[in-house]
Design a protein around this motif. Sequence first.
Motif, mmCIF file in Angstrom:
data_model
loop_
_atom_site.group_PDB
_atom_site.id
_atom_site.type_symbol
_atom_site.label_atom_id
_atom_site.label_comp_id
_atom_site.label_asym_id
_atom_site.label_seq_id
_atom_site.Cartn_x
_atom_site.Cartn_y
_atom_site.Cartn_z
ATOM 1 N N VAL A 1 0.847 -1.180 0.000
ATOM 2 C CA VAL A 1 0.000 0.000 0.000
ATOM 3 C C VAL A 1 0.893 1.244 0.000
ATOM 4 C CG1 VAL A 1 -0.235 -0.178 2.509
ATOM 5 C CG2 VAL A 1 -1.876 1.175 1.242
ATOM 6 N N ASP A 2 0.524 2.199 -0.827
ATOM 7 C CA ASP A 2 1.275 3.439 -1.017
ATOM 8 C C ASP A 2 2.573 3.193 -1.777
ATOM 9 O OD1 ASP A 2 1.773 6.256 -0.714
ATOM 10 O OD2 ASP A 2 3.267 5.734 0.802
ATOM 11 N N ARG A 3 3.500 2.489 -1.154
ATOM 12 C CA ARG A 3 4.755 2.179 -1.835
ATOM 13 C C ARG A 3 4.733 0.701 -2.220
ATOM 14 N NH1 ARG A 3 8.781 4.489 2.863
ATOM 15 N NH2 ARG A 3 7.718 6.489 3.193
ATOM 16 N N TRP A 4 5.552 0.312 -3.186
ATOM 17 C CA TRP A 4 5.602 -1.109 -3.501
ATOM 18 C C TRP A 4 6.995 -1.500 -3.949
ATOM 19 C CZ3 TRP A 4 4.456 2.280 -7.280
ATOM 20 C CH2 TRP A 4 4.893 2.013 -8.573
ATOM 21 N N ALA B 1 15.251 4.179 -2.945
ATOM 22 C CA ALA B 1 14.867 2.772 -2.841
ATOM 23 C C ALA B 1 13.358 2.591 -2.699
ATOM 24 C CB ALA B 1 15.569 2.120 -1.658
ATOM 25 N N THR B 2 12.640 3.663 -2.404
ATOM 26 C CA THR B 2 11.187 3.551 -2.310
ATOM 27 C C THR B 2 10.581 4.016 -3.622
ATOM 28 O OG1 THR B 2 10.926 5.800 -1.468
ATOM 29 C CG2 THR B 2 11.241 4.057 0.157
ATOM 30 N N THR B 3 9.464 3.418 -3.975
ATOM 31 C CA THR B 3 8.825 3.829 -5.218
ATOM 32 C C THR B 3 8.345 5.263 -5.129
ATOM 33 O OG1 THR B 3 6.851 2.784 -4.344
ATOM 34 C CG2 THR B 3 8.132 1.560 -5.960
ATOM 35 N N THR B 4 7.742 5.624 -3.993
ATOM 36 C CA THR B 4 7.271 7.004 -3.878
ATOM 37 C C THR B 4 8.450 7.956 -3.896
ATOM 38 O OG1 THR B 4 7.156 6.667 -1.501
ATOM 39 C CG2 THR B 4 5.109 6.544 -2.702
ATOM 40 N N GLY B 5 9.596 7.504 -3.424
ATOM 41 C CA GLY B 5 10.785 8.346 -3.443
ATOM 42 C C GLY B 5 11.206 8.672 -4.862
ATOM 43 N N SER B 6 11.256 7.677 -5.735
ATOM 44 C CA SER B 6 11.733 7.929 -7.096
ATOM 45 C C SER B 6 10.622 8.419 -8.022
ATOM 46 C CB SER B 6 12.369 6.659 -7.656
ATOM 47 O OG SER B 6 11.481 5.584 -7.545
ATOM 48 N N GLU B 7 9.401 7.862 -7.854
ATOM 49 C CA GLU B 7 8.319 8.246 -8.767
ATOM 50 C C GLU B 7 7.969 9.719 -8.715
ATOM 51 O OE1 GLU B 7 5.002 5.912 -7.798
ATOM 52 O OE2 GLU B 7 5.516 4.303 -9.169
ATOM 53 N N ALA C 1 8.591 15.957 -0.957
ATOM 54 C CA ALA C 1 7.906 14.743 -1.367
ATOM 55 C C ALA C 1 7.054 14.120 -0.261
ATOM 56 C CB ALA C 1 8.910 13.715 -1.896
ATOM 57 N N ASP C 2 7.086 14.673 0.925
ATOM 58 C CA ASP C 2 6.088 14.283 1.926
ATOM 59 C C ASP C 2 5.892 15.419 2.920
ATOM 60 O OD1 ASP C 2 8.054 14.160 3.876
ATOM 61 O OD2 ASP C 2 7.411 12.219 4.659
ATOM 62 N N ASN C 3 4.938 15.268 3.814
ATOM 63 C CA ASN C 3 4.598 16.403 4.670
ATOM 64 C C ASN C 3 5.618 16.656 5.774
ATOM 65 O OD1 ASN C 3 3.611 15.012 7.170
ATOM 66 N ND2 ASN C 3 2.163 14.143 5.697
ATOM 67 N N LEU C 4 6.298 15.625 6.252
ATOM 68 C CA LEU C 4 7.285 15.852 7.312
ATOM 69 C C LEU C 4 8.486 16.621 6.780
ATOM 70 C CD1 LEU C 4 7.223 12.503 9.321
ATOM 71 C CD2 LEU C 4 6.100 14.674 9.825
ATOM 72 N N MET C 5 8.907 16.292 5.561
ATOM 73 C CA MET C 5 10.031 17.032 4.997
ATOM 74 C C MET C 5 9.617 18.477 4.729
ATOM 75 S SD MET C 5 12.085 14.232 2.701
ATOM 76 C CE MET C 5 10.874 14.078 1.400
ATOM 77 N N ALA C 6 8.330 18.688 4.423
ATOM 78 C CA ALA C 6 7.841 20.058 4.251
ATOM 79 C C ALA C 6 7.950 20.811 5.582
ATOM 80 C CB ALA C 6 6.392 20.043 3.763
#
Lengths: 362, 362
Positions: A144-147, A187-193, A244-249
Amino acid sequence: MASIKDVAAEAGVSVATVSRVLNDHPSVSADARTRVLAAVETLGYRPNAVARSLRTDQTHTLGLVISDVLNPYFTELARSVEEEARALGYSVIIGNADERPELQDHHVRNLLDRRIDGLLVSPTDGGSPLMLDAARAGTPMVFVDRWIPGVDVPVVRADGRAAVRDLVAHLHGLGHRRLAIIAGPAATTTGSERVEAFREALAEYGIPLPDAYIGQGDFQAESGRRVTEGFLDLAEPPEVVFAADNLMALGALDAVRARGLRVPCDIALAAFDDIPWFVHTDPPITAIAQPTGELGRAAVRALVDRIEGRPPQSVTLPARLVVRRSCGENPEQNQNPEQNQRPAQNQSRAQNENPEQNRSTS
Amino acid sequence: MASIKDVAAEAGVSVATVSRVLNDHPSVSADARTRVLAAVETLGYRPNAVARSLRTDQTHTLGLVISDVLNPYFTELARSVEEEARALGYSVIIGNADERPELQDHHVRNLLDRRIDGLLVSPTDGGSPLMLDAARAGTPMVFVDRWIPGVDVPVVRADGRAAVRDLVAHLHGLGHRRLAIIAGPAATTTGSERVEAFREALAEYGIPLPDAYIGQGDFQAESGRRVTEGFLDLAEPPEVVFAADNLMALGALDAVRARGLRVPCDIALAAFDDIPWFVHTDPPITAIAQPTGELGRAAVRALVDRIEGRPPQSVTLPARLVVRRSCGENPEQNQNPEQNQRPAQNQSRAQNENPEQNRSTS
DNA sequence: CCTCAGCATGTAATCGATTCCACGAGGAGG
DNA sequence: CCTCCTCGTGGAATCGATTACATGCTGAGG
């Protein structure tokens, strides 16, 4: 703690009969049934789920391994997962990986040892041997979310491509040309996508994405801060930072504030994953919102389908852009400020859970 | 899935020997040990935790029933609980009650059925029969944050009295005299105690707390919104709203913004429970911070003490006031604006865990 | 050389459920 | 009246571990 034997003794029947009553097997006399139920009542008997699981080889439990509990996105995901699972008669055990692969493995191993019926994972990395083995061994599993690419496991996720394109159009319309991104782990899909989607969208406007404008984060606030400081130190700092995510924001916001700069005048900010607090930050933050609740529910349904022998389905739902003020004001398009566009009750937990909107499943 | 029998066969020994190796019992020959370990390796054997639990009557699992996963306070609590539990060799199963007593009961029952070794609860209400029975029956149990009076169970919590007094002093110093509170459910200790602390602190300044200024919330954002709207509709609205948790503060912010009013010019706002986002809201929100991580760890230690036969200890730690700008500026005391006072790295997850900083509490 | 302690090991009971199988009673049908 | 089926029930095996007890072997001490 009373056991089934005590109940049997109290009711004057055998344990087999008690068990039959408890699992409402048809072949029990009304008389026996009432006696058993009375005995259960007086003894306050509750069946031992451990013993039951051992015998039936079913725990009616799902494992959920998420990347970070402190991230409101995953918290909301966990909530919807538990809700749907409960509705389908399952419990959920949550494991928090804190974005650390070894912790993720710890939890996967632990859940497997407990013989959970199925596993829901949002992988922190490209796939440890443990997880690959589990998938190959036939453990019911859903990402879920990442794969993890190349693994034959259903995936339930949001497609942010269109929303990222909308975001870039919005930024371009505001006159921004130097756009940077704080990426998640490659290494995460959401990271690269998300980087890829961003790069492609920029390309449509003939804008390049130089390496200096790609910061390597890890989805945690601290990395957002560090990367943003790097951006601000550049000879030609970007005009926009897209986290790319809310915590980094959040980390980016910290870094900007620490320099005494202001969003959006000095630098614009946008984030992937919308959360209720973004409405009230200074300034309200433009974000890409995922249909989080729907994703959680769909993931559970897919997993339970798999567990119960039905063919599970991968699901992709679209994310959408929510424009606020953190990228600057556009007097043309923005005559409806966000606070009126998003009615108040949307900022409660009901947010994003409107199933009728934006549906396009594959 | 390979069982202990398969390992025994593979290694050419009995299951007893395998079990002894696995639990490193002293009385096993080096030869047998290596053969067993080799068999374990080749078969990829992992002991079945379900079977083990049935036999030993220990699950090495703690149950944690929290009031609301979407509340960052509980999320942080859950994280520290899991962390400490893991360090002590326990897993944690989280149940989310969503502030609903019947859901809380559902989870307590579920956890009890699974024969968890101990229960950590932050009760949503004054105590259901189920929970009281469990406590009386001797289930190892510890209350965290909230508790149920009259039950003989250790309590780990923060004392906000001094911090609330500091808050009221701060508000009084800013010239505010009409102070209102959004309370939590009266059935929860934190619901009633925070009102009492507030009332007592006000009394020290001769300020009354009329019923009209006590709004009844339920710790959820929606109730904060509703109550705040009520306050704003009063003939003489309060100058300050103090929300008893962070979600109700979010709701209050929504309500204020919906009226087109501004914090703190039109109305001041303060909250119980500090979260990282409060630094970046518009305006940054003055809050009372609990030592959340420390509470979680102390609660686990108390529970594990109880489980392992040592006498558990109740713990009370002080909360502290963190002044920001949501109650107005005080040119005298406030020459150090908060954004410099709280260094950037504090807004990460390490927040609140630095005992030395910002301590303005007794 | 005998005895006995102690070690390594195996056999079997056990935890608390579920479930296969056998059995007796009672009713229907021939 | 006999046969056979159905229904309600109980006995016992089983799931996968742990562990008390029994057993055989080795070596030390007398």
